[in-house]
Write a protein that holds these residues in place. Structure first.
Motif, PDB file in Angstrom:
ATOM      1  N   ILE B 188      23.695  83.414  -2.654  1.00 19.13           N
ATOM      2  CA  ILE B 188      24.674  83.850  -3.657  1.00 19.13           C
ATOM      3  C   ILE B 188      25.313  82.723  -4.165  1.00 19.13           C
ATOM      4  CG2 ILE B 188      26.593  85.513  -4.439  1.00 19.13           C
ATOM      5  CD1 ILE B 188      25.828  87.117  -2.131  1.00 19.13           C
ATOM      6  N   THR B 228      19.287  86.034  -5.734  1.00 12.87           N
ATOM      7  CA  THR B 228      19.979  86.988  -6.345  1.00 12.87           C
ATOM      8  C   THR B 228      20.233  86.322  -7.609  1.00 12.87           C
ATOM      9  OG1 THR B 228      21.501  88.666  -6.252  1.00 12.87           O
ATOM     10  CG2 THR B 228      22.095  86.475  -5.257  1.00 12.87           C
ATOM     11  N   VAL B 231      26.547  85.206  -9.576  1.00 16.38           N
ATOM     12  CA  VAL B 231      27.671  86.191  -9.626  1.00 16.38           C
ATOM     13  C   VAL B 231      29.010  85.670  -9.962  1.00 16.38           C
ATOM     14  CG1 VAL B 231      29.138  87.600  -7.995  1.00 16.38           C
ATOM     15  CG2 VAL B 231      26.924  87.562  -7.666  1.00 16.38           C
ATOM     16  N   LYS B 241      27.812  92.585  -4.454  1.00 16.44           N
ATOM     17  CA  LYS B 241      26.676  91.742  -4.322  1.00 16.44           C
ATOM     18  C   LYS B 241      26.542  91.779  -2.494  1.00 16.44           C
ATOM     19  CE  LYS B 241      24.482  90.242  -6.781  1.00 16.44           C
ATOM     20  NZ  LYS B 241      22.915  91.005  -7.283  1.00 16.44           N
ATOM     21  N   GLU B 244      25.223  94.735  -1.174  1.00 11.64           N
ATOM     22  CA  GLU B 244      23.889  94.916  -1.471  1.00 11.64           C
ATOM     23  C   GLU B 244      23.021  94.095  -0.177  1.00 11.64           C
ATOM     24  OE1 GLU B 244      22.052  93.084  -5.143  1.00 11.64           O
ATOM     25  OE2 GLU B 244      23.826  94.072  -6.201  1.00 11.64           O
TER      26      GLU B 244
END
Lengths: 411, 411
Positions: B188, B228, B231, B241, B244
């Motif tokens: 991330i 992903t 963010v 996130k 998830e």
């Protein structure tokens, strides 16, 4: 029975012949995310400045440096806060004397800024900021393009793509990168005795080993192995199979290269082109063959490995892997030199006479233990951690002698 | 402005904390052809004898050894040829005294055979074979199971699969192999300033670098990176996130870890579990964070890298890569020790005070040239060949000092 070897050659001469084989380089565009370990095929220049805008390298306050020249621990300067700018924000207010803007690391600087004071040297009192340190002009400011200027060479062609280099390409927003294509190498296992995995093992047959080992080794050299069925030791079957693969960059066969009865590869090569190496003065690996093919399509060479799996892998490593890596534009240095260790031989060892001898060894601490099995022994592949090279003029190695062990790390 | 670091920790203590994190190992069955560089998850025993039948190790003639005991260069023994057996053939005729069978390397031996005479010591005259050498009992015969016996341990669990080991597994006809699963690691990238590749670069924004570099490095450690979207530096966005990804084995974030205004990772971690490391005494990489998550599914830990790409990769290499390799059951030894070189420092260098300092270097011949750019400089990633570690108590390194350079070969 069988044919004699044409002319047993010195391993150094064989290496020279292989080294002189030209390689064709083709390029392709691939996603950056798929490019790890590939090799860049063209110079990459910066399409933007890095950083793309003037920014602060610290959390703190953007100031007009002159405003702070009299600031000290005892006599702080007071400035009015006009704006707070985080990374990704766009400053709207121009700085004027007596004012400051709060900035986070990476944030763009308001116009007029000539220095940034680190937050550690300030004190915040609502909209009034006390500055305890004099800021030099340019302090904590990273100028637009100060790292890399638009148009500057970022990465030269032939750079191997590591995560760092992916970072460099990501920095300019690249999504795809032009790399050298991975050469396709067809792998053909020949022999009437070998059968596919999972097939029922009947008397006199053995499972195919070389298709798997050689294709894995081909992968480790940055090439794409192309599989095929096992081919019987039969002139037409082998010739047809070779003709099927005219589009690949190289064919590697195993088996059918010794001077025995059932060996047809040499005959096929004589018909499709010419045999340029047949027999090398190494142990294991004497029955190694190289053929040059008459072919208008891509394929020009066939390398024939011995059928014996231990010999096949050793010949592949020593003679053919450097060529495959060259085809794939991978520097052989990163793959070999790092994996050499100087160890002590665990016992006296008498090498083969008159041939360069590659001996598989097991590594235990500082000792290299020679594996004393014949080259048909599969279990030697299970045990081996590396190999040593013994030149042909050495009569004997004594226990405790220093030996250079080439580790079997990559293949 | 911002929060202070909880407690700047010594790098050795952080390594200990990471080392104590338990790893879960799961296994899966995959095709042998896809298993290069994976790690075997269970002991593999031989399901057949190797070789599976009694065979000749040479081209020559199968004989009853006693028949040849008087043979010599001057007084050859004459034997009648009754059959020709190539590799893969099945002998049909039992050997009796006075007879012989022609055999090619790897061929099964007719019953009655007690020795094989190499073709070099024979002369063929139609069906009459002259034997010029006395064969010892067992000569050139490889017995069934002499290499490996059915049931014997072939490869112990935790063996890394190289082409050699693939050969061993192929020898017993295996088509699939049970290996450790590759752990999934979610990546991330956080930050309001970062945008995706190919997006239009507007003022104040920069392209995302860490998603690409860290996921490539994760791959190089034998794990599967799970990507992903970027963010924003926002409490709910980041928390959602992370939630998830409860099913992955580890989350790696970058950005949002320093003590600046916009940093929310620590807050989120405090709510989802606890922060166990926040701040390490290294340069670059001080703003490194480790969180332990309360979660009933797989995910238990989050490693937070600094946002700065150079710092992020360095912290990954030094602290997190060994853990990822441990999760993936890859020995860290093969990946690191081989890549250390002792070189000469090209110039005097003054390291950071009070922190272990990692300095990127360029390698030229025997020289390590420190890259003197700040850790935000992307171009240092383009130039670096390796790094050196300078302990926190070193005040200065002189030109020509010997330094250990860790090469950036794999990542």
């Amino acid at each position: 029975m069988g044919q004699e070897f044409l002319n047993i050659m010195d391993p150094e001469d064989v290496k020279k012949i292989i080294d002189d084989i030209p390689t064709n380089k083709r390029v392709e565009k691939i996603l950056l995310g798929d490019s790890l370990n590939r090799v860049i095929a063209e110079d990459v220049r910066a399409t933007i400045n890095l950083p793309p805008f003037r920014r602060t390298s610290m959390d703190g306050y953007a100031v007009i440096a002159e405003d702070t020249f009299n600031a000290s621990e005892d006599y702080p300067v007071s400035l009015k806060l006009i704006e707070v700018i985080g990374a990704g924000d766009v400053p709207e207010k121009k700085l004027r004397s007596g004012f400051c803007t709060e900035v986070s690391t990476g944030a763009p600087l308001p116009s007029g800024t000539t220095g940034v004071v680190m937050v550690e040297f300030t004190e915040s009192n609502n909209a009034e900021i006390l500055i305890y340190e004099s800021a030099a002009i340019g302090q904590n400011i990273t100028k637009e393009g100060s790292d890399v200027k638009e148009g500057e060479l970022l990465l030269p062609r032939d750079t191997r793509i590591t995560p760092d280099k992916i970072g460099v390409l990501s920095a300019i927003g690249m999504k795809t990168v032009t790399v050298y294509q991975q050469p396709r190498v067809a792998i053909i296992s020949t022999g009437n005795e070998i059968i596919n995995p999972n097939d029922k093992l009947t008397y006199g047959k053995i499972y195919d080993i070389n298709s798997m080992t050689i294709s894995s080794a081909v992968k480790a050299c940055g090439c794409i192995p192309v599989h095929t069925d096992i081919v019987e030791d039969d002139y037409s079957a082998l010739k047809n199979k070779i003709n099927e693969f005219k589009y690949v960059d190289l064919i590697l066969t195993s088996g059918g290269t010794s001077a025995g009865t059932g060996d047809v590869l040499r005959e096929v090569l004589d018909d499709l082109g010419e045999v340029i190496v047949h027999g090398v003065a190494v142990k294991p690996g004497k029955p190694t063959i190289i053929g040059r093919l008459k072919n208008d399509e891509g394929l020009k060479y066939l390398f024939g490995l011995p059928g014996n799996p231990v010999a096949a892998l050793m010949v592949f490593r020593v003679f053919f892997a450097p060529f495959l890596m060259k085809m794939a534009s991978i520097s052989t240095l990163t793959h070999s030199n790092n994996n050499v260790q100087t160890l002590k031989l665990s016992r006296r060892y008498r090498p083969a006479r008159g041939r360069l001898h590659y001996v598989l060894v097991k590594i235990e601490g500082i000792n290299a233990i020679p594996i004393l099995k014949d080259s048909g022994a599969i279990s030697s592949l299970a045990e081996a951690d590396g190999f040593i090279k013994i030149p042909k003029n050495i009569e004997i190695l004594e226990k405790g002698d220093s030996v250079q062990v080439f580790q079997l790390v990559d293949f």
